[in-house]
Design an enzyme around this catalytic site. Structure first.
Site, PDB file in Angstrom:
ATOM      1  N   ARG A  47     -43.201   4.999  40.982  1.00 20.23           N
ATOM      2  CA  ARG A  47     -43.252   4.333  39.689  1.00 20.23           C
ATOM      3  C   ARG A  47     -41.933   3.684  39.301  1.00 20.23           C
ATOM      4  O   ARG A  47     -41.915   2.604  38.706  1.00 20.23           O
ATOM      5  CB  ARG A  47     -43.719   5.338  38.635  1.00 20.23           C
ATOM      6  N   ASP A 158     -48.670   8.946  20.420  1.00 26.16           N
ATOM      7  CA  ASP A 158     -48.299   9.160  21.815  1.00 26.16           C
ATOM      8  C   ASP A 158     -46.993   8.428  22.092  1.00 26.16           C
ATOM      9  O   ASP A 158     -46.658   7.443  21.421  1.00 26.16           O
ATOM     10  CB  ASP A 158     -49.392   8.655  22.760  1.00 26.16           C
TER      11      ASP A 158
END
Length: 295
Positions: A47, A158
């Protein structure tokens, strides 16, 4: 600009050097409270390499922008890439049973006794792609008669801005929907393209979505006076220090007497003594002591 022990080739080639991995891991820990062990090296490598490649291909320059805070977009991209989002509707539904059968009726009784007109406030954090806050709303509409008497505010938060966008869209496939009964599907969802379903518009509009970092005390000060907080299956990714900080921030987000729901593998008793465990028929929840309560 050059940082000792780093090379551009390491990140560009899809694998970080040990020094690069250490720097990224430390930055992520300071930013989010999440600590990646060596067993997550491949996950992080893949990532981070994507982020570096999409931002010029030079690890040193990319990491410098993270470290200095010069480009918040780059920082948020990395957070989004490294955040784990695994959820579905009605997950651990015994806790929703506790909410509608015991917790909310108790809160409602207190409100009536005090003639308190304030709305009942529920926070879902982290909310991921939205299945949890929508599940809360649907269970209230389906199974809690008090919804006709009390205003309820549901806030979903979030750290990952990408999943917040998906949550607000409210469209889901078979994996998210596998526990939703047919009657509930027909009442609260509409068919979307293919085999996908979309949450009904009035339910989507009932949820307020926003960003939150559980380990950022300054940011979490904006979350106050909630009666119920769902914070499930995230503390397991934190170390002892981050877990304690998150617990204190969740404590601050609750009204005195408010309730905290954790995931089935999480226990506040191993993290902090500031909450009182409460055993309900469906399982354990944690309560912020009421004003004037004694141990």
């Amino acid at each position: 600009m050059s940082l000792p022990g780093t090379t551009t080739a390491g990140a560009a080639g899809g694998q970080l050097t040990d020094a690069q991995f250490a720097r990224v891991r430390e930055w992520v820990y300071r930013r989010t409270g999440i600590q990646f062990g060596d067993n997550k090296r491949y996950f992080v490598d893949k990532r981070v390499s994507t982020c570096v490649r999409e931002n010029g291909g030079d690890f040193n320059l990319w990491f410098a922008s993270l470290r200095t805070g010069a480009n918040e977009r780059v920082a948020q991209q990395l957070v989004n890439e490294l955040t784990v989002n695994e959820t579905y509707f009605l997950r651990e539904d015994h806790q929703f049973d506790s909410l509608v059968r015991t917790v909310l009726p108790g809160i409602a009784e207190t409100r009536r006794a005090r003639r308190d007109p304030a709305p009942i406030r529920i926070l879902s954090v982290p909310c991921s792609t939205g299945e949890e806050p929508y599940s809360i709303a649907i269970r209230l509409l389906t199974d809690w008669p008090g919804i006709e008497e009390f205003d309820v505010e549901i806030v979903a938060a979030d750290i990952d801005t990408r999943v917040l966008d998906l949550a607000q869209r409210g469209e889901y496939g078979a994996r998210s929907m596998h526990r939703v009964p047919p009657a509930m599907r027909s009442t609260f969802f509409e068919r979307a393209e293919g085999d996908r379903y979309r949450v009904r518009e009035d339910v989507r509009e009932a949820i307020d979505f926003t960003t939150a970092n559980l380990c950022d005390t300054a940011q979490m000060r904006s979350f106050r006076a909630f009666d119920v907080v769902f914070c499930r299956n995230v503390l397991i990714y934190f170390d002892e220090v981050s877990s304690r900080r998150a617990a204190e921030n969740l404590f601050g987000a609750l009204r005195p007497g408010g309730f905290l729901f954790l995931g089935h593998s999480e226990s506040m008793s191993r993290i902090s003594p500031i909450f009182d465990p409460v055993r309900l028929p469906e399982g354990i929840v944690y309560q912020r002591p009421a004003i004037g309560a004694t141990a």
